[in-house]
Design an enzyme around this catalytic site. Structure first.
Site, short mmCIF file in Angstrom:
data_model
loop_
_atom_site.label_atom_id
_atom_site.label_comp_id
_atom_site.label_asym_id
_atom_site.label_seq_id
_atom_site.Cartn_x
_atom_site.Cartn_y
_atom_site.Cartn_z
N LYS A 154 -35.55 60.32 24.74
CA LYS A 154 -34.11 60.07 24.83
C LYS A 154 -33.80 58.83 25.65
O LYS A 154 -33.02 57.97 25.24
CB LYS A 154 -33.42 61.30 25.40
CG LYS A 154 -31.90 61.27 25.25
CD LYS A 154 -31.28 60.60 26.45
CE LYS A 154 -29.78 60.47 26.24
NZ LYS A 154 -29.18 59.77 27.41
N ASP A 208 -29.02 63.65 23.06
CA ASP A 208 -28.87 64.41 24.30
C ASP A 208 -28.18 65.74 23.99
O ASP A 208 -27.99 66.09 22.83
CB ASP A 208 -28.09 63.61 25.34
CG ASP A 208 -26.64 63.38 24.90
OD1 ASP A 208 -26.27 63.80 23.79
OD2 ASP A 208 -25.87 62.79 25.66
#
Length: 271
Positions: free
Chosen positions: A215, A234
């Site tokens: 991420k 996320d």
DNA sequence: AGCCAGGCTGCGA
DNA sequence: TCGCAGCATGGC
């Protein structure tokens, strides 16, 4: 769109950009509204912006400032109206594209972006901003003629050490910031070169840094290295995907617009 | 008061 | 390879 220099300011007329959405959609952490002025720092320089009836104003800026830095930083040369239409054409993206209209993807400094998103992990935006601000106050340099401090260099973080870095109250992320600084300083990770390689290569290289996973690497690739096919996932994006798409969702269908589509989804899910 | 936050690492199965 | 506890801290 037209850009003029007017009484020491830059006036951007008829542009797609919405500065409130662009600077408050979680891609950067050093800008805040002070009354009707959006104030912050980028590339060690203060930037003050206002919305006026004529257009967006960049205060105390010359055409050389605009052409030399702010045009690229604000990503003014991309066809966002076309990209917005392309994203809105995907089933399930209509509402997000409409809500997100006006968001542009800033071309931020790679090193600052890397640190910012290391700090962002398992954290909330108000605290991310506080930690970054305190790092700048402690280890950055005061910018002459302003109250701002520059973002600390890799060398400054390495010389400070983990314990000093943690005085920013970044907690377990201090050792990650230190590792990032070390690897950038000694050349193990060459951020500038990651702009020119493929998105996949950039993400792989970034993940050699402790505390950088999929991420964070996607955020750095998107916001700091210009890789517009990045799609950071996320907790907020997961919720939007579950809500609007269910199981079968593949961000690669957006191609080079994936990053922008992600920002639309984040903005519409989060704000 | 207690859950959560622009997640990742290290470990066990 | 996959699942998941633990992580530092503070916003809300």
């Amino acid at each position: 769109m037209e850009v003029f220099e007017k009484k020491g300011n830059i006036l951007i007329q008829g542009a797609h950009i919405d500065i409130d959405k662009t600077f408050n959609c979680g891609q950067c952490f050093r800008f805040d509204w002070d009354g009707d002025t959006l104030k912050g720092m980028a590339y060690d320089r203060p930037l003050y912006m206002q919305n006026t009836p004529e257009g967006v104003l960049l205060l105390n800026s010359t055409m050389a400032d605009y052409e030399g830095l702010w045009k690229a930083y604000l990503d003014m040369d991309r066809d966002y109206i076309g990209a917005n239409a392309a994203i809105a054409a995907y089933k399930g993206m209509e509402a997000a594209a409409e809500r997100g209209y006006g968001i542009q993807i800033l071309n931020q400094d790679p090193w600052e972006t890397l640190c910012s998103f290391i700090i962002s992990q398992n954290n909330n935006i108000p605290r991310i901003k506080k930690i970054i601000n305190s790092l700048c106050l402690m280890l950055g340099k005061k910018v002459p003629g302003s109250n701002f401090y520059s973002f600390p260099t890799p060398k400054a973080l390495v010389e400070a050490g983990v314990e000093k870095i943690n005085e920013s109250r970044c907690g377990f992320r201090a050792k990650y910031l230190y590792d990032a600084a070390k690897k950038v300083l000694n050349g193990d990770v060459d951020l500038e070169s990651l702009k020119d390689c493929s998105f996949e290569e950039a993400v792989t290289a970034l993940q050699t840094i402790k505390g950088v996973g999929v991420k964070v690497a996607n955020c750095v690739a998107l916001f700091g290295l210009g890789h517009r096919s990045a799609f950071p996932i996320d907790v907020w994006i997961k919720r939007v995907i579950e809500r609007d798409f269910g199981e079968s969702f593949d961000p690669t269908v957006f191609g080079e617009n994936a990053g922008l589509a992600q920002q639309y989804m984040y903005y519409s899910g989060r704000f």
